[in-house]
Design an enzyme around this catalytic site. Structure first.
Site, PDB file in Angstrom:
ATOM      1  N   HIS A  82       0.752  -1.183  -0.157  1.00 33.78           N
ATOM      2  CA  HIS A  82      -0.212  -0.300   0.052  1.00 33.78           C
ATOM      3  C   HIS A  82       0.879   1.275   0.067  1.00 33.78           C
ATOM      4  CE1 HIS A  82      -3.814   2.319   1.047  1.00 33.78           C
ATOM      5  NE2 HIS A  82      -2.795   3.149   1.846  1.00 33.78           N
ATOM      6  N   ASP A 161     -15.307   2.341   7.702  1.00 40.88           N
ATOM      7  CA  ASP A 161     -14.390   3.398   6.774  1.00 40.88           C
ATOM      8  C   ASP A 161     -15.039   4.552   6.449  1.00 40.88           C
ATOM      9  OD1 ASP A 161     -11.743   4.590   7.385  1.00 40.88           O
ATOM     10  OD2 ASP A 161     -11.575   4.028   4.770  1.00 40.88           O
ATOM     11  N   ARG A 168     -15.341  12.479   8.392  1.00 44.58           N
ATOM     12  CA  ARG A 168     -13.645  13.516   8.564  1.00 44.58           C
ATOM     13  C   ARG A 168     -13.322  14.417   7.486  1.00 44.58           C
ATOM     14  NH1 ARG A 168     -10.150   8.497   8.339  1.00 44.58           N
ATOM     15  NH2 ARG A 168      -8.737  10.136   8.404  1.00 44.58           N
ATOM     16  N   SER A 183      -7.927   4.181   8.895  1.00 46.57           N
ATOM     17  CA  SER A 183      -8.515   3.521   7.973  1.00 46.57           C
ATOM     18  C   SER A 183      -7.763   2.863   6.846  1.00 46.57           C
ATOM     19  CB  SER A 183      -8.924   5.096   7.297  1.00 46.57           C
ATOM     20  OG  SER A 183      -9.040   6.130   5.953  1.00 46.57           O
ATOM     21  N   LYS A 187      -8.535  -1.360   5.410  1.00 43.71           N
ATOM     22  CA  LYS A 187      -8.950  -2.058   4.608  1.00 43.71           C
ATOM     23  C   LYS A 187      -8.051  -3.338   4.400  1.00 43.71           C
ATOM     24  CE  LYS A 187      -9.821   2.034   3.543  1.00 43.71           C
ATOM     25  NZ  LYS A 187      -9.520   3.513   3.283  1.00 43.71           N
TER      26      LYS A 187
HETATM   27  N1  URA Z   1      -6.374   7.136   3.338  1.00 46.79           N
HETATM   28  C1  URA Z   1      -7.121   6.274   3.496  1.00 46.79           C
HETATM   29  O1  URA Z   1      -7.491   5.739   3.625  1.00 46.79           O
HETATM   30  N2  URA Z   1      -7.861   6.918   4.935  1.00 46.79           N
HETATM   31  C2  URA Z   1      -7.438   8.494   5.664  1.00 46.79           C
HETATM   32  O2  URA Z   1      -7.583   8.669   6.374  1.00 46.79           O
HETATM   33  C3  URA Z   1      -5.967   8.434   4.470  1.00 46.79           C
HETATM   34  C4  URA Z   1      -5.102   8.158   3.102  1.00 46.79           C
END
Ligand code: URA
Length: 440
Positions: A82, A161, A168, A183, A187
């Site tokens: 990632h 999320d 947010r 967050s 995932k």
């Molecule tokens: N990428 C994400 O998936 N979440 C965040 O909070 C910031 C960047």
């Protein structure tokens, strides 16, 4: 349990228990906690922070709020990668095929981009015919057959999320370290890989602008992965200038293909080899030297490039465009931006390069906006280069010629010159594991 008690506890600096976190996430996803109470808790977290155990527990609750992908029907150790996102970051398109070519399966779910340029999925969709939406069994079958697949992230992954991120975004609580870490990692945990390699960007084009903040984010994410039994390692890498030369969807696919054929920009090639080395190490292929050699060999023999072609074919795309990249979508207008002066190019504000590319059509301002696969820019000069007045700094590619002036202004404003050659920061600035932070 009452939500007001949970908000009050965090407001007063307490650590939330697993039961309180699970209550919040489950009830919020079910629509039984209103946005105003969730927003109050997010703001309390923004001010008070969360300890590592709390952050790991919040992440797990978020991961479990949606589909938990089970990759066990694919043989081998599955390693996910990632990137926290940057301008010109097309590493997945290079690293995943290199790793697959070394015998480590890559079952990757990626997102679309919001902002500067597209995400990996937008980039891949500039390849004619290529699909990124498959049901689970088709996705796994492609991985079993070709060693890799890169598909769109399921809408069912980490449902909490999705809801929380939207909240947010409108409550000024995006830039909270535990909220960013949970967050991203929710995932990753839900996507089912056995181990995780993170590329945490640092600098003017990154979420985190300073090395120290970036290391802290990397540490928070590594702790979460390890807490849940997924070995996790993070590289903190430079995003004070765009990665490679190309910014924009089809332009980046072309550059990724060139890189896999040994003709890519040096920074991109080096970073991809390093990330591939980390992924192979996480899969248990051997020590750093062995893994580096294997990745280099996959590049030198063209096996990585063949893997990308096979994946593109398996996903319904025309792999011929990777052999002849001029067959990728082309912009009707290509405009050179010339240097107003001579000197050492010492800085190119990365976020501004991204914005210029977005103005040309390569990115989205709102999530429903389409991206133009052909749009973007190709840098001809980067920080550290000597430039003569009138030399081309970049080529702007667009199908909307009316955007050229704005993009050119953005790019020129983002560019600074010096009399002395500038110092170049290292591409990989730190490596973060559960045990240590190595700085380079
Ligand atoms: N990428 C994400 O998936 N979440 C965040 O909070 C910031 C960047």
């Amino acid at each position: 349990m009452r939500m007001t008690d949970v908000i009050q506890k965090k407001r007063d600096g307490g650590a939330l228990s697993p039961e309180e976190l699970s209550f919040f996430i489950q009830e919020y996803v079910a629509g039984r906690i209103p946005d105003y109470q969730a927003a109050a808790l997010l703001m309390a977290i923004w001010y008070r922070g969360m300890d590592p155990t709390e952050t790991a527990q919040l992440t797990w609750c978020m991961a479990q709020s949606g589909e938990m992908v089970d990759l066990s029907s694919i043989p081998g150790v599955k390693v996910d990668k990632h990137s926290t996102g940057g301008v010109g970051d097309k590493t997945t398109l290079v690293v995943a095929p290199l790793v697959a070519a070394c015998g480590v399966p890559v079952a990757k779910m990626s997102g679309r981009g919001l902002g500067f340029t597209g995400g990996t999925i937008d980039k891949l969709e500039s390849i004619p015919g290529l699909r990124t939406s498959f049901d689970r069994e088709q996705f796994f079958e492609i991985v079993r057959k070709t060693g890799l697949a890169v598909v769109g992230q399921s809408g069912e992954l980490a449902l909490a999320d999705k809801k929380l991120y939207a909240l947010r975004d409108v409550t000024c609580t995006v830039d909270s370290l535990p909220l960013i870490a949970s967050s991203i990692m929710s995932k990753k945990l839900a996507a089912g890989a056995d181990a995780i390699v993170l590329d945490v960007k640092t600098g003017s084009g990154a979420f985190m602008k300073t090395l120290e903040e970036s290391i802290q984010l990397a540490q928070a994410m590594v702790r979460i992965g390890e807490h849940h039994g997924r070995p996790t390692v993070a590289l903190v890498t430079d995003m004070d200038r765009p990665l490679g030369w190309a910014v924009g969807n089809a332009l980046e696919v072309a550059e990724a293909a060139d890189t896999l054929r040994g003709r890519g920009p040096q920074d991109l090639t080096q970073l991809c080899l390093r990330l591939a080395q980390e992924m192979l190490g996480a899969a248990g292929l051997g020590g750093p030297e062995d893994c580096r050699r294997a990745a280099q060999q996959a590049l030198d023999t063209g096996e990585g490039f063949s893997r990308l072609c096979r994946m593109v074919e398996a996903q319904g795309g025309d792999s011929q465009v990777l052999e002849d990249t001029h067959r990728l979508p082309q912009a009707s207008c290509v405009h050179p931006v010339k240097s107003p002066q001579s000197g050492w190019l010492c800085h190119m504000e990365t976020a501004a390069c991204g914005r210029a590319s977005m103005v040309l059509g390569a990115g989205r301002e709102r999530k429903e906006d389409p991206v133009d696969p052909a749009a973007g820019l190709v840098l001809r000069k980067k920080p550290g280069d000597w430039v003569e007045a009138g030399e081309v700094l970049a080529l702007l590619h667009t199908n909307r010629p009316q955007t050229v002036e704005e993009a050119q202004t953005l790019l020129l404003k983002a560019t600074a010159f010096s009399k002395e050659p500038p110092r170049q920061p290292p591409l990989v600035q730190a490596r973060v594991t559960a045990q240590e932070v190595e700085r380079f």
